[in-house]
Write a protein that holds these residues in place. Structure first.
Motif, short mmCIF file in Angstrom:
data_model
loop_
_atom_site.label_atom_id
_atom_site.label_comp_id
_atom_site.label_asym_id
_atom_site.label_seq_id
_atom_site.Cartn_x
_atom_site.Cartn_y
_atom_site.Cartn_z
N ASN A 163 11.63 -8.94 17.12
CA ASN A 163 12.15 -10.32 17.09
C ASN A 163 13.58 -10.41 17.61
OD1 ASN A 163 9.73 -11.34 16.02
ND2 ASN A 163 10.37 -10.77 13.95
N GLY A 164 13.88 -9.67 18.69
CA GLY A 164 15.17 -9.78 19.34
C GLY A 164 16.32 -9.04 18.68
N ARG A 165 16.03 -8.23 17.66
CA ARG A 165 17.12 -7.48 17.03
C ARG A 165 16.73 -6.01 16.91
NH1 ARG A 165 16.57 -6.18 11.80
NH2 ARG A 165 14.85 -7.11 10.67
N GLU A 182 6.55 1.63 12.37
CA GLU A 182 7.15 1.13 11.13
C GLU A 182 8.42 0.32 11.44
OE1 GLU A 182 9.28 3.19 7.36
OE2 GLU A 182 7.28 3.98 7.84
N LEU A 183 9.26 0.85 12.32
CA LEU A 183 10.48 0.13 12.69
C LEU A 183 10.16 -1.17 13.44
CD1 LEU A 183 12.68 3.15 13.78
CD2 LEU A 183 13.10 1.65 11.81
#
Length: 186
Positions: A163-165, A182-183
């Motif tokens: 999501n962009g981060r 997972e990340l």
């Protein structure tokens, strides 16, 4: 923020990126990476044109021909000659032409967005070899890929985003498919 050789830079257009020796291999080579109705030599020379024009703005045709023939051999681009129209080449050979144009432009940083999408297994292997040679010669690659084997096999460092981060960073030795997934879900 973008840093090149330790200095923060602002990039507003492709000309500024090229001046900083940054090249981009786009995800959609057919729409945004190549001039498909042009010759191999015209595509290879494109980002370097401002540096190879004669008085009056005319292109140095001798330079364009020599550099295109040289890179066609170096990268093993399969085509009859440098006058071949790009849309007649396979996906793998089109991808090599994109890489050639950024090598000719003396790129030190390559951003590769889904670099092996749509190319066959043999062309992938050749492209990976070219990527490794680029890095071995002091270049830097930022690769964006959705291919897990490609990420694990080609990366020294993996930055995972969701999501962009940024959600995590893993070194080559510690990264696993499970850790990356997972990340990516955070």
């Amino acid at each position: 923020k973008i840093f090149v050789e330790g200095k923060e830079v602002q990039i507003h257009n492709p000309r500024e990126a090229i001046a900083l020796n940054i090249g981009l291999v786009t995800e959609d080579r057919r729409r945004t990476g190549l001039l498909l109705k042009k010759k191999i030599k015209e595509n290879i020379a494109l980002p370097s044109l401002p540096n190879h024009c004669r008085k009056g703005g005319f292109l140095d045709d001798k330079w364009e021909t020599e550099v295109s023939e040289d890179y066609m051999k170096k990268l093993k681009i399969k085509a009859p000659n440098i006058h071949t129209i790009l849309n007649t080449l396979s996906g793998g050979n089109q991808q090599k032409v994109i890489l050639a144009k950024w090598l000719v432009a003396d790129s030190k940083i390559l951003i590769l967005d889904e670099p092996t999408r749509g190319i066959d297994v043999n062309a992938r292997s050749e492209f990976y070899t070219l990527m490794n040679e680029f890095v071995d010669n002091g270049g830097c690659i930022i690769m964006i890929s959705s291919e897990m084997p490609e990420i694990l096999g080609m990366s020294d460092r993996i930055v995972v985003m969701c999501n962009g981060r940024k959600t995590g960073e893993l070194g080559r030795g510690e990264a696993t498919q499970e850790m990356i997934l997972e990340l990516a879900m955070e």
